[in-house]
Design a protein around this motif. Sequence first.
Motif, PDB file in Angstrom:
ATOM      1  N   TYR A 104       0.860  -1.182   0.000  1.00  0.00           N
ATOM      2  CA  TYR A 104       0.000   0.000   0.000  1.00  0.00           C
ATOM      3  C   TYR A 104       0.895   1.230   0.000  1.00  0.00           C
ATOM      4  CZ  TYR A 104       1.187   0.264   4.957  1.00  0.00           C
ATOM      5  OH  TYR A 104       1.868   0.341   6.133  1.00  0.00           O
ATOM      6  N   THR A 125      -0.781   8.540   1.112  1.00  0.00           N
ATOM      7  CA  THR A 125      -0.833   9.796   0.355  1.00  0.00           C
ATOM      8  C   THR A 125      -0.413  10.972   1.237  1.00  0.00           C
ATOM      9  OG1 THR A 125      -3.146  10.180   0.913  1.00  0.00           O
ATOM     10  CG2 THR A 125      -2.693   8.837  -1.052  1.00  0.00           C
ATOM     11  N   SER A 155      -3.657   4.139   0.060  1.00  0.00           N
ATOM     12  CA  SER A 155      -4.034   3.840  -1.325  1.00  0.00           C
ATOM     13  C   SER A 155      -3.500   2.479  -1.746  1.00  0.00           C
ATOM     14  CB  SER A 155      -3.514   4.922  -2.275  1.00  0.00           C
ATOM     15  OG  SER A 155      -2.103   4.896  -2.338  1.00  0.00           O
ATOM     16  N   ASN A 156      -4.285   1.796  -2.578  1.00  0.00           N
ATOM     17  CA  ASN A 156      -3.886   0.545  -3.244  1.00  0.00           C
ATOM     18  C   ASN A 156      -4.060   0.733  -4.743  1.00  0.00           C
ATOM     19  OD1 ASN A 156      -4.704  -2.266  -1.049  1.00  0.00           O
ATOM     20  ND2 ASN A 156      -3.633  -0.372  -0.613  1.00  0.00           N
ATOM     21  N   VAL A 157      -3.161   0.119  -5.530  1.00  0.00           N
ATOM     22  CA  VAL A 157      -3.217   0.203  -6.988  1.00  0.00           C
ATOM     23  C   VAL A 157      -3.706  -1.134  -7.545  1.00  0.00           C
ATOM     24  CG1 VAL A 157      -1.908   0.627  -9.104  1.00  0.00           C
ATOM     25  CG2 VAL A 157      -1.346   1.888  -7.005  1.00  0.00           C
ATOM     26  N   THR A 179      -6.430   3.639  -8.940  1.00  0.00           N
ATOM     27  CA  THR A 179      -5.964   3.773  -7.556  1.00  0.00           C
ATOM     28  C   THR A 179      -7.164   3.986  -6.649  1.00  0.00           C
ATOM     29  OG1 THR A 179      -3.875   4.769  -8.285  1.00  0.00           O
ATOM     30  CG2 THR A 179      -4.495   5.070  -5.983  1.00  0.00           C
ATOM     31  N   THR A 193      -8.342   4.772  -2.728  1.00  0.00           N
ATOM     32  CA  THR A 193      -7.858   5.312  -1.456  1.00  0.00           C
ATOM     33  C   THR A 193      -8.934   5.154  -0.395  1.00  0.00           C
ATOM     34  OG1 THR A 193      -8.624   7.549  -1.992  1.00  0.00           O
ATOM     35  CG2 THR A 193      -6.353   6.973  -2.612  1.00  0.00           C
TER      36      THR A 193
END
Length: 478
Positions: free
Chosen positions: A381, A384, A390-392, A437, A439
Motif C-alpha cells: 500500500y 498519500t 491507497s492501493n493500486v 488507484t 484510497t
Amino acid sequence: MEKISTQDVTPPQVGHYPSPEPVSQEMYAKRRHIYVREIKGVFQKLRRSTNWSLMLAFFLIPWINLGDRPLILFDLPNREFHIFSATFYPQEFILLSWLLIICAFGLFFITVFAGRVWCGYTCPQSVWTFLFIWLEHRIEGSRNRRMKLDKQPMSIDKAWRKTAKHSAWLLIALATGITFVGYFTPIRELVTELPTLEANGWSYFWVGFFLVFTYLNAGWLREQVCMYMCPYARFQSVMFDRDTLIVSYDAARGDPRGHRKKSLSHMEAREAGYGDCIDCDLCVQVCPTGIDIRDGLQYECITCAACIDACDSVMDKMGYPRGLVRYTTEHALEGNKSHILRPRLIGYFVALVFMMGTFAWAINDRMPLNFDAERERTQLYQTTRDGRISNVYSLTVRNLDDQNHTYQLSVSGLPGLTLDNRLLTVPAGESRLQVVTVTANPEELQQPSHSITFSLQAQQDERIHLERDTSFLGDIRR
C-alpha cells in the motif's frame, strides 16, 4: 441329431498326442474394391435429400452475410467466434464444451434408439462418399460397366472417363477445402486472394490439406474410414441392445434361399420349400461397405438402408410382401415384443433435455462483459500526502458485445473509498487494461485486509453489469 458311438472313437495314447499342423494366416487382408450399385427407393430418396441439404448448407453458409460479416465466422487472429448474431470469445469456451457434450449425448441417444443411422444419413464421410460415388455413376456408368472398364486395357474411352472422374473429384475436394477455410477467413476475400497468391500461407496449407483429405477419404478410402479409422464403429456396440432399431434380414422368412422362376407364386415357392430370399445378391451389390446383411448384425453396417430398398424392389418384382430386409429389432425378429421406452433411452433423453435447457438458459443469460481485478503486488500500500491509504489495481475489461460500450466504474466495501478513474470505454470485441488507484481513510481500517468490490455498469445498457471481489490492504498500526 446323429449320435457318435464311443466304440468308433480311438482315444489318443498318453504322451502321443498328434502335433497340430501350423496354419498360415495373413495379418492384413488385401482390400477388395467395392463396386456400389445404384438403387432407388424410399430410404435412398430420403438419404439423398438429406445429403444434398447438408452439402448445400455447408457450401452456402460462408457466403451469407449478416450485416458486415459472414453468418458463421471463426476469426482466430482476433479471437472472435461469430455464430449468427452472437459473438463468442475464448473466455467463453465453457459454452463450446457444453455444446460438444450435448452433441455427444445426442449421438448416444440416437444410437440407442436407431443404431448407426447418423452414419448412413448425416455423417460427413458418408455424405461426401455418396457424392463421389454419384459422380462415378454419372461418368463411368453402372456397376457392371465400371467392373468391365477396370478390367479393360487402357484406351481412349477409359482414359477420358478416368480423367473426368478424378478431375470432378478434385474439383469437389478443392471446393470443400476453400469452403472449410472460408469458415475461418471471409470467403469473398479468400477466393480473390488465392489465385493472385496474396492469401496467407496458412490458407494455402489448409486448403491443400482438406483437398487431399477429402479426395483420399471420399474417393479412395471410402468404407475403410468407416470400418477401420472411425472410433464410433467400434464403441457403438456398447450402446446397442436388443430393442435398438437396426437394419436386419429376416432369416426365418427368407431361408432357405434359392433361385426360382419368376412365374412361381409366393405360395407355390413356400410349398416347394423355398424361403422369400431368391439369393440375387442385390443387397450386397448396393451396400457401400460391401457386407452381406444376411450374415446378421455387423459393425460395418452404416444403416443407410440401401439393402432395404434393393430387397423391396426385388420383392415387388416377385410379387412377394416387402420387409424381408427392414428396420427392426432383435426382439422383433425373435417374435418378441419390442420396447421403445426403456431405462437407458429415457436416461439419455432426460440428460439431453436437461443439458439443452441449461445451455439455452446460459446463452440467454450470457453477460457480454468480463473483467478481472488484480491488486498491484509489487507494493502492499501507499500513504498519500493527506494521510490516506491507497492501493493500486489493474483492471482487464473485455467487451464481449458486438457494439462499443462506455462503462461506469465504482467501488464499495469500506466507507469513504475513492477512485481516480471512473469511466472506461472499450470497443466491441476488444479488451482494455486500466490501472486505477483506490484510497481509503485509515480510520476505517480495523484490520490488515478488507474485502472490497469493483462494479462495472454499461452506460448504454442497464442489463450489462458485473462485479468482482478483491482485497484492500492497509497498516492499522497507530
